[in-house]
Design a protein around this motif. Structure first.
Motif, PDB file in Angstrom:
ATOM      1  N   CYS A 294       0.844  -1.198   0.000  1.00  0.00           N
ATOM      2  CA  CYS A 294       0.000   0.000   0.000  1.00  0.00           C
ATOM      3  C   CYS A 294       0.881   1.251   0.000  1.00  0.00           C
ATOM      4  N   LEU A 295       0.581   2.165  -0.941  1.00  0.00           N
ATOM      5  CA  LEU A 295       1.377   3.371  -1.124  1.00  0.00           C
ATOM      6  C   LEU A 295       0.485   4.599  -0.966  1.00  0.00           C
ATOM      7  N   HIS A 296       0.839   5.481  -0.055  1.00  0.00           N
ATOM      8  CA  HIS A 296      -0.016   6.606   0.318  1.00  0.00           C
ATOM      9  C   HIS A 296       0.174   7.827  -0.584  1.00  0.00           C
ATOM     10  N   GLY A 297      -0.625   8.863  -0.310  1.00  0.00           N
ATOM     11  CA  GLY A 297      -0.564  10.109  -1.059  1.00  0.00           C
ATOM     12  C   GLY A 297       0.492  11.073  -0.547  1.00  0.00           C
ATOM     13  N   LEU A 298       0.549  12.235  -1.162  1.00  0.00           N
ATOM     14  CA  LEU A 298       1.633  13.196  -0.964  1.00  0.00           C
ATOM     15  C   LEU A 298       1.897  13.552   0.491  1.00  0.00           C
ATOM     16  N   THR A 299       0.874  13.953   1.236  1.00  0.00           N
ATOM     17  CA  THR A 299       1.076  14.404   2.614  1.00  0.00           C
ATOM     18  C   THR A 299       0.667  13.361   3.643  1.00  0.00           C
ATOM     19  N   ARG A 300       0.442  12.140   3.210  1.00  0.00           N
ATOM     20  CA  ARG A 300      -0.128  11.129   4.086  1.00  0.00           C
ATOM     21  C   ARG A 300       0.924  10.113   4.506  1.00  0.00           C
ATOM     22  N   ASN A 301       0.480   9.020   5.108  1.00  0.00           N
ATOM     23  CA  ASN A 301       1.411   8.012   5.607  1.00  0.00           C
ATOM     24  C   ASN A 301       0.692   6.671   5.698  1.00  0.00           C
ATOM     25  N   SER A 302       1.387   5.674   6.228  1.00  0.00           N
ATOM     26  CA  SER A 302       0.876   4.304   6.239  1.00  0.00           C
ATOM     27  C   SER A 302      -0.406   4.145   7.039  1.00  0.00           C
ATOM     28  N   ALA A 303      -0.666   5.046   8.000  1.00  0.00           N
ATOM     29  CA  ALA A 303      -1.861   4.935   8.837  1.00  0.00           C
ATOM     30  C   ALA A 303      -3.148   5.033   8.017  1.00  0.00           C
ATOM     31  N   ASP A 304      -3.077   5.669   6.844  1.00  0.00           N
ATOM     32  CA  ASP A 304      -4.265   5.788   5.988  1.00  0.00           C
ATOM     33  C   ASP A 304      -4.865   4.438   5.646  1.00  0.00           C
ATOM     34  N   PHE A 305      -4.039   3.395   5.588  1.00  0.00           N
ATOM     35  CA  PHE A 305      -4.488   2.096   5.112  1.00  0.00           C
ATOM     36  C   PHE A 305      -4.846   1.133   6.243  1.00  0.00           C
ATOM     37  N   HIS A 306      -4.854   1.617   7.481  1.00  0.00           N
ATOM     38  CA  HIS A 306      -5.043   0.689   8.597  1.00  0.00           C
ATOM     39  C   HIS A 306      -6.356  -0.089   8.497  1.00  0.00           C
ATOM     40  N   ASP A 307      -7.454   0.593   8.253  1.00  0.00           N
ATOM     41  CA  ASP A 307      -8.743  -0.101   8.195  1.00  0.00           C
ATOM     42  C   ASP A 307      -8.779  -1.115   7.057  1.00  0.00           C
ATOM     43  N   LEU A 308      -8.268  -0.733   5.900  1.00  0.00           N
ATOM     44  CA  LEU A 308      -8.222  -1.672   4.773  1.00  0.00           C
ATOM     45  C   LEU A 308      -7.312  -2.849   5.093  1.00  0.00           C
ATOM     46  N   ALA A 309      -6.156  -2.567   5.692  1.00  0.00           N
ATOM     47  CA  ALA A 309      -5.217  -3.642   6.029  1.00  0.00           C
ATOM     48  C   ALA A 309      -5.837  -4.620   7.023  1.00  0.00           C
ATOM     49  N   MET A 310      -6.577  -4.109   7.993  1.00  0.00           N
ATOM     50  CA  MET A 310      -7.232  -4.983   8.959  1.00  0.00           C
ATOM     51  C   MET A 310      -8.315  -5.831   8.283  1.00  0.00           C
ATOM     52  N   HIS A 311      -8.971  -5.262   7.279  1.00  0.00           N
ATOM     53  CA  HIS A 311      -9.976  -6.021   6.522  1.00  0.00           C
ATOM     54  C   HIS A 311      -9.323  -7.163   5.743  1.00  0.00           C
ATOM     55  N   LEU A 312      -8.123  -6.927   5.227  1.00  0.00           N
ATOM     56  CA  LEU A 312      -7.440  -7.922   4.400  1.00  0.00           C
ATOM     57  C   LEU A 312      -6.526  -8.853   5.195  1.00  0.00           C
ATOM     58  N   LYS A 313      -6.216  -8.442   6.416  1.00  0.00           N
ATOM     59  CA  LYS A 313      -5.293  -9.224   7.242  1.00  0.00           C
ATOM     60  C   LYS A 313      -5.820 -10.637   7.445  1.00  0.00           C
ATOM     61  N   GLY A 314      -4.912 -11.612   7.372  1.00  0.00           N
ATOM     62  CA  GLY A 314      -5.303 -13.011   7.486  1.00  0.00           C
ATOM     63  C   GLY A 314      -5.465 -13.667   6.136  1.00  0.00           C
ATOM     64  N   ARG A 315      -5.850 -12.878   5.150  1.00  0.00           N
ATOM     65  CA  ARG A 315      -5.941 -13.395   3.780  1.00  0.00           C
ATOM     66  C   ARG A 315      -4.679 -13.074   2.980  1.00  0.00           C
ATOM     67  N   TYR A 316      -4.089 -11.943   3.285  1.00  0.00           N
ATOM     68  CA  TYR A 316      -2.897 -11.488   2.585  1.00  0.00           C
ATOM     69  C   TYR A 316      -1.885 -10.962   3.591  1.00  0.00           C
ATOM     70  N   ARG A 317      -0.630 -10.955   3.181  1.00  0.00           N
ATOM     71  CA  ARG A 317       0.364 -10.162   3.887  1.00  0.00           C
ATOM     72  C   ARG A 317       0.249  -8.745   3.340  1.00  0.00           C
ATOM     73  N   VAL A 318      -0.028  -7.784   4.192  1.00  0.00           N
ATOM     74  CA  VAL A 318      -0.221  -6.401   3.771  1.00  0.00           C
ATOM     75  C   VAL A 318       0.914  -5.546   4.321  1.00  0.00           C
ATOM     76  N   ILE A 319       1.619  -4.878   3.434  1.00  0.00           N
ATOM     77  CA  ILE A 319       2.720  -3.998   3.798  1.00  0.00           C
ATOM     78  C   ILE A 319       2.305  -2.566   3.466  1.00  0.00           C
ATOM     79  N   CYS A 320       2.366  -1.684   4.453  1.00  0.00           N
ATOM     80  CA  CYS A 320       2.009  -0.272   4.265  1.00  0.00           C
ATOM     81  C   CYS A 320       3.239   0.575   4.567  1.00  0.00           C
ATOM     82  N   ALA A 321       3.750   1.237   3.562  1.00  0.00           N
ATOM     83  CA  ALA A 321       5.022   1.946   3.689  1.00  0.00           C
ATOM     84  C   ALA A 321       4.829   3.426   3.991  1.00  0.00           C
ATOM     85  N   ASP A 322       5.714   3.972   4.826  1.00  0.00           N
ATOM     86  CA  ASP A 322       5.858   5.419   4.985  1.00  0.00           C
ATOM     87  C   ASP A 322       6.947   5.863   4.016  1.00  0.00           C
ATOM     88  N   GLN A 323       6.611   6.722   3.063  1.00  0.00           N
ATOM     89  CA  GLN A 323       7.645   7.229   2.169  1.00  0.00           C
ATOM     90  C   GLN A 323       8.589   8.158   2.931  1.00  0.00           C
TER      91      GLN A 323
END
Length: 300
Positions: free
Chosen positions: A43-72
């Motif tokens: 998961c890759l965030h927008g210009l002023t954002r960070n990995s926390a943006d994807f937390h809810d989506l990552a929790m939805h997908l967790k267990g089915r996929y390995r989800v990596i959310c990066a801070d640029q």
């Protein structure tokens, strides 16, 4: 036990420690037909954002996929770059290749919001063999000048917040047009993703104000390769889902239609009552992502 573990690794130039969240390996057993050796999700965030943006989506997908959310670099828990010229998508994409190498990930599905979607297109040229599929969140090869101007108007220029209530108000001020149905609790949650807390307990934006150096001074457009349509066309053959906010001022309906004309089989969804960019926790976005990930070419 936390929802994710911490990843620290070196940037592509070896100068900066960078950070990413790791939401873990898939669980054993039945995973809706998804093989244990299937692709991870990056998961890759927008210009002023960070990995926390994807937390809810990552929790939805967790267990089915390995989800990596990066801070640029320059965001979240990744180090700020002393040379602002490095705040540009080409370098961020190179950092992501380094992250994939560090984690020994050869097959990934990229979910990119705004700038993260531009990075996904760049990765299509840098690391095409590692891309299994792409989800583009409210961004395309043509960027509406109105949206760019709005983003440039606050990037690196937001006044400081004295407390969390003020941080929520400032978040609403700069993002309210994109989330017209948000209430006070929503804006507090939004601020908690956008800000971090310093040693005195005061909220501070979780990005280096110098990231605005990654915008061209003359046009305030991101420093990216000039022909994004050529990069879009280069993704031919990859499964792609394009998500658009119905109120978006960055990705127009016309551009989305043109993207579909030039990419056979493109899946699209428009999220109602959302501008730039949907948070990907909306029911329409979740349903579209789940259906897309379930396609055989994506999940295999």
């Amino acid at each position: 036990m936390t929802d994710f573990s911490d990843i620290y690794y070196a940037s592509s130039d070896g100068r900066l420690p960078l950070y990413a969240r790791d939401y873990g390996l898939p669980q054993q057993g039945s995973l809706q037909g998804i093989p244990q050796n299937g692709p991870a999700i990056l998961c890759l965030h927008g210009l002023t954002r960070n990995s926390a943006d994807f937390h809810d989506l990552a929790m939805h997908l967790k267990g089915r996929y390995r989800v990596i959310c990066a801070d640029q670099r320059g965001r979240g828990r990744s180090q700020w770059d002393p040379d602002a010229i490095n705040y540009q998508p080409l370098i961020y994409a190179a950092d992501m290749v380094r992250l994939l190498d560090y984690l020994s990930l050869d097959r990934v599905i990229v979910i990119g919001t705004s700038m993260g979607g531009l990075m996904a297109m760049i990765l299509g040229t840098m690391a095409r063999t590692r891309l299994v599929a792409v989800v583009m969140n409210d961004v395309g090869p043509e960027l509406d000048p109105a949206g760019l101007a709005r983003i440039a108007s606050y990037t690196g220029k937001t006044p400081p917040a004295a407390n969390w209530a003020q941080a929520a108000e400032l978040a609403k001020l700069t993002n309210g047009v994109a989330f017209p149905d948000y209430g006070p609790d929503d804006w507090v949650a939004f601020a908690r993703r956008l800000y971090t807390e310093n040693a005195e307990g005061v909220p501070v934006l979780a990005y280096d104000p110098a990231i605005s150096g990654g915008l061209k001074a003359d046009t305030q457009t991101p420093v990216v390769p000039p022909d994004l349509w050529a990069m879009w066309d280069a993704l031919a053959g990859l499964p792609i889902l394009a998500i658009r906010g119905a109120l978006s001022d960055l990705l127009s309906a016309r551009t989305l239609e043109k993207m579909a004309q030039r990419h056979d089989g493109l899946k699209t969804v428009t999220v109602p009552n959302r501008g730039h960019a949907p948070m990907l926790d909306e029911p329409e976005a979740i349903a579209a992502i789940d259906a897309f990930l379930a396609e055989p070419r994506v999940s295999a």
